[in-house]
Design a protein around this motif. Sequence first.
Motif, mmCIF file in Angstrom:
data_model
loop_
_atom_site.group_PDB
_atom_site.id
_atom_site.type_symbol
_atom_site.label_atom_id
_atom_site.label_comp_id
_atom_site.label_asym_id
_atom_site.label_seq_id
_atom_site.Cartn_x
_atom_site.Cartn_y
_atom_site.Cartn_z
ATOM 1 N N ALA A 130 0.818 -1.210 0.000
ATOM 2 C CA ALA A 130 0.000 0.000 0.000
ATOM 3 C C ALA A 130 0.853 1.262 0.000
ATOM 4 C CB ALA A 130 -0.937 -0.013 1.211
ATOM 5 N N SER A 131 1.952 1.274 0.737
ATOM 6 C CA SER A 131 2.760 2.482 0.812
ATOM 7 C C SER A 131 3.375 2.823 -0.539
ATOM 8 C CB SER A 131 3.857 2.320 1.868
ATOM 9 O OG SER A 131 4.694 1.215 1.559
ATOM 10 N N LEU A 132 3.764 1.811 -1.307
ATOM 11 C CA LEU A 132 4.274 2.064 -2.650
ATOM 12 C C LEU A 132 3.151 2.414 -3.610
ATOM 13 C CD1 LEU A 132 6.950 -0.743 -3.116
ATOM 14 C CD2 LEU A 132 7.313 1.657 -2.559
ATOM 15 N N ARG A 133 2.029 1.755 -3.460
ATOM 16 C CA ARG A 133 0.911 1.964 -4.377
ATOM 17 C C ARG A 133 0.498 3.424 -4.427
ATOM 18 N NH1 ARG A 133 -4.410 2.404 -3.598
ATOM 19 N NH2 ARG A 133 -5.864 1.741 -5.237
ATOM 20 N N GLY A 134 0.377 4.068 -3.258
ATOM 21 C CA GLY A 134 -0.039 5.464 -3.231
ATOM 22 C C GLY A 134 0.959 6.370 -3.929
ATOM 23 N N LEU A 135 2.239 6.133 -3.698
ATOM 24 C CA LEU A 135 3.270 6.948 -4.348
ATOM 25 C C LEU A 135 3.249 6.769 -5.862
ATOM 26 C CD1 LEU A 135 6.295 6.351 -1.935
ATOM 27 C CD2 LEU A 135 4.799 8.350 -2.020
ATOM 28 N N LEU A 136 3.134 5.510 -6.302
ATOM 29 C CA LEU A 136 3.224 5.216 -7.734
ATOM 30 C C LEU A 136 1.995 5.685 -8.490
ATOM 31 C CD1 LEU A 136 4.814 1.647 -7.583
ATOM 32 C CD2 LEU A 136 5.945 3.839 -8.016
ATOM 33 N N LEU A 137 0.846 5.716 -7.831
ATOM 34 C CA LEU A 137 -0.364 6.198 -8.503
ATOM 35 C C LEU A 137 -0.199 7.648 -8.956
ATOM 36 C CD1 LEU A 137 -3.379 4.724 -6.480
ATOM 37 C CD2 LEU A 137 -2.947 4.482 -8.933
ATOM 38 N N GLU A 138 0.548 8.428 -8.210
ATOM 39 C CA GLU A 138 0.794 9.815 -8.593
ATOM 40 C C GLU A 138 1.955 9.941 -9.566
ATOM 41 O OE1 GLU A 138 1.264 12.350 -5.251
ATOM 42 O OE2 GLU A 138 -0.568 11.691 -4.234
ATOM 43 N N TRP A 139 2.967 9.127 -9.373
ATOM 44 C CA TRP A 139 4.201 9.268 -10.161
ATOM 45 C C TRP A 139 4.094 8.668 -11.563
ATOM 46 C CZ3 TRP A 139 7.839 5.373 -11.626
ATOM 47 C CH2 TRP A 139 9.066 5.851 -12.088
ATOM 48 N N LEU A 140 3.505 7.499 -11.691
ATOM 49 C CA LEU A 140 3.489 6.788 -12.968
ATOM 50 C C LEU A 140 2.908 7.604 -14.115
ATOM 51 C CD1 LEU A 140 2.582 3.007 -12.456
ATOM 52 C CD2 LEU A 140 4.499 3.955 -13.727
ATOM 53 N N PRO A 141 1.713 8.209 -13.964
ATOM 54 C CA PRO A 141 1.124 8.919 -15.118
ATOM 55 C C PRO A 141 1.940 10.107 -15.604
ATOM 56 C CG PRO A 141 -0.551 8.423 -13.463
ATOM 57 C CD PRO A 141 0.774 8.137 -12.834
ATOM 58 N N GLU A 142 2.899 10.560 -14.795
ATOM 59 C CA GLU A 142 3.724 11.700 -15.194
ATOM 60 C C GLU A 142 4.948 11.292 -16.010
ATOM 61 O OE1 GLU A 142 2.750 14.784 -14.658
ATOM 62 O OE2 GLU A 142 0.948 13.941 -13.704
ATOM 63 N N GLN A 143 5.197 10.008 -16.143
ATOM 64 C CA GLN A 143 6.394 9.553 -16.846
ATOM 65 C C GLN A 143 6.185 9.565 -18.358
ATOM 66 O OE1 GLN A 143 8.999 9.387 -14.725
ATOM 67 N NE2 GLN A 143 7.279 10.028 -13.441
ATOM 68 N N ARG A 144 7.239 9.909 -19.064
ATOM 69 C CA ARG A 144 7.176 10.016 -20.516
ATOM 70 C C ARG A 144 6.745 8.696 -21.151
ATOM 71 N NH1 ARG A 144 6.835 9.085 -24.844
ATOM 72 N NH2 ARG A 144 7.797 9.899 -26.740
ATOM 73 N N TRP A 145 7.133 7.570 -20.571
ATOM 74 C CA TRP A 145 6.873 6.257 -21.170
ATOM 75 C C TRP A 145 5.544 5.661 -20.727
ATOM 76 C CZ3 TRP A 145 6.711 3.792 -16.590
ATOM 77 C CH2 TRP A 145 7.579 4.213 -15.581
ATOM 78 N N PHE A 146 4.783 6.376 -19.889
ATOM 79 C CA PHE A 146 3.475 5.863 -19.462
ATOM 80 C C PHE A 146 2.488 5.997 -20.615
ATOM 81 C CE2 PHE A 146 -0.675 6.271 -17.364
ATOM 82 C CZ PHE A 146 -0.667 5.116 -16.604
ATOM 83 N N ALA A 147 1.839 4.888 -20.979
ATOM 84 C CA ALA A 147 1.032 4.855 -22.206
ATOM 85 C C ALA A 147 -0.392 5.361 -22.024
ATOM 86 C CB ALA A 147 0.988 3.426 -22.754
ATOM 87 N N GLY A 148 -0.906 5.387 -20.802
ATOM 88 C CA GLY A 148 -2.324 5.694 -20.608
ATOM 89 C C GLY A 148 -2.598 7.109 -20.163
ATOM 90 N N LYS A 149 -1.922 8.091 -20.774
ATOM 91 C CA LYS A 149 -2.069 9.474 -20.329
ATOM 92 C C LYS A 149 -3.478 10.016 -20.551
ATOM 93 C CE LYS A 149 2.810 10.606 -21.049
ATOM 94 N NZ LYS A 149 3.126 10.584 -19.624
ATOM 95 N N ASP A 150 -4.221 9.459 -21.499
ATOM 96 C CA ASP A 150 -5.581 9.934 -21.762
ATOM 97 C C ASP A 150 -6.626 9.087 -21.041
ATOM 98 O OD1 ASP A 150 -5.030 7.688 -23.261
ATOM 99 O OD2 ASP A 150 -6.294 8.305 -24.949
ATOM 100 N N ARG A 151 -6.171 8.180 -20.162
ATOM 101 C CA ARG A 151 -7.090 7.296 -19.445
ATOM 102 C C ARG A 151 -6.748 7.315 -17.957
ATOM 103 N NH1 ARG A 151 -5.549 1.886 -22.063
ATOM 104 N NH2 ARG A 151 -3.533 2.932 -22.111
#
Length: 454
Positions: free
Chosen positions: A20-41
């Motif tokens: 859970a502690s990682l999940r909360g951090l990654l939910l915010e961080w992942l969509p901001e990464q250049r290689w994240f594919a689901g920016k419109d979702r």
Amino acid sequence: MPKTITLSPRAALDAGRRPASLRGLLLEWLPEQRWFAGKDRPVTDLTVLSMTELFPGCLHLLVNASHAPLPTPGGTPPPGDCYQLLLGLREEMAPRLERAFIGRATEGPFAGLAVYDALHDPRSAHLLLERLRRPGQAGPLRFETDPAARVPGGLAPRLLTAEQSNSSIVYGDAYILKVFRRIQPGVNPDLEVPNALTTQGCARVPAPVAWFSTTSPQPATLGVLQPFLPDAADGWTLALRALAEGHDFTAEARELGSAMADVHLALAEAFPPAGPGERGRTAEQMCARLDAAARAVPGLLPHVPGLRAAFATLASCDSGPPVQRVHGDLHLGQVLRAGRDWFVIDFEGEPSRPLDERRAPQSPVRDIAGMLRSFDYAARQRRPWRPEWAQRCRDAFCAGYAARAGWNPREKHALLRAHETDRAVYEVLYEARHRPDWLPVPMAAIERLAAWGG
């Protein structure tokens, strides 16, 4: 030196059960990464599929990002995307790692620790290379090396910062490690294809020297180490330089066409031929991609009838080169020139497409169309637009290809139109999601292709 953290086996197990502690951090961080594919979702949930302590202070994770339903009548949640992460854990962050900082865990076995993207950490990058130099395993992770390769230790790592859908580390200007970010089950073409071409003696593609994969939750390729060409320049940089200096690029384009024909000929020998009906299936896939893109980018809707006409022509086309394995995402950024030689890299294909589709045989015209579109992109980077420059490059590339391959792409009008149309549709969707300011470039091609014989 900031202290690194070593998890006990029990702590690592608890972390896997209670992330859970990682999940909360990654939910915010992942969509901001250049290689994240689901920016419109929007991301609705994050599940840790696999967690392995790669070495002290570094966790290897595979996470699944779930998305909200698409905003269409009866929209259903799209399938989740699996991403590969290497996370560093420290009590205190080093100043040089500020850009890699994700957050500080507040609960669980990581409570109080700083979490960061470990690929930015020279220590972690060094230890990752050491794992690749010595075949073996760490939990579900498998590290393999070409028996003939001798990769030296102690090579200084450098994380590349260019925009891309993966992460790459250069070691001592001698090797480059591509770490795939979006993971799909199966052998990644960027390992499969260069390995196969090496057996054919094709010198146009750097041969893999080491790679790593996972067996859980499903077998998948995670990264590939290849020789790095330190004195090479990519085709995009060279084309823009020629435009800026007012130089012609036709000689280089012709040589590039010949080099691509070499690669296609080797691919035809390395992989079995396609079965019957492949063009019909390709046309159906093109129509499906067009429909999906038009839903996401309404500006495409007026042009759909004309674009569909190009795909219908492909389905009924009974002439042209045999269907075979191809590059799948060819453009000027996927080729390197060292001295007078052209090299072809990045055989992963379009990461947004399913792996089975990227590995499927297709017409070599697909790659040719991708390169022709790339010349148009380059020409539009300067004002005033130089359409004649792009056309000369397109003609020269096709001429060089024809001289080596024995058939002329310019004479395959229906095939070329269909594949160039499909490429432009992909570009529209990509630019709308990632670079809206560039959207007019592929839209201009869409207008031309929709009116061509439509």
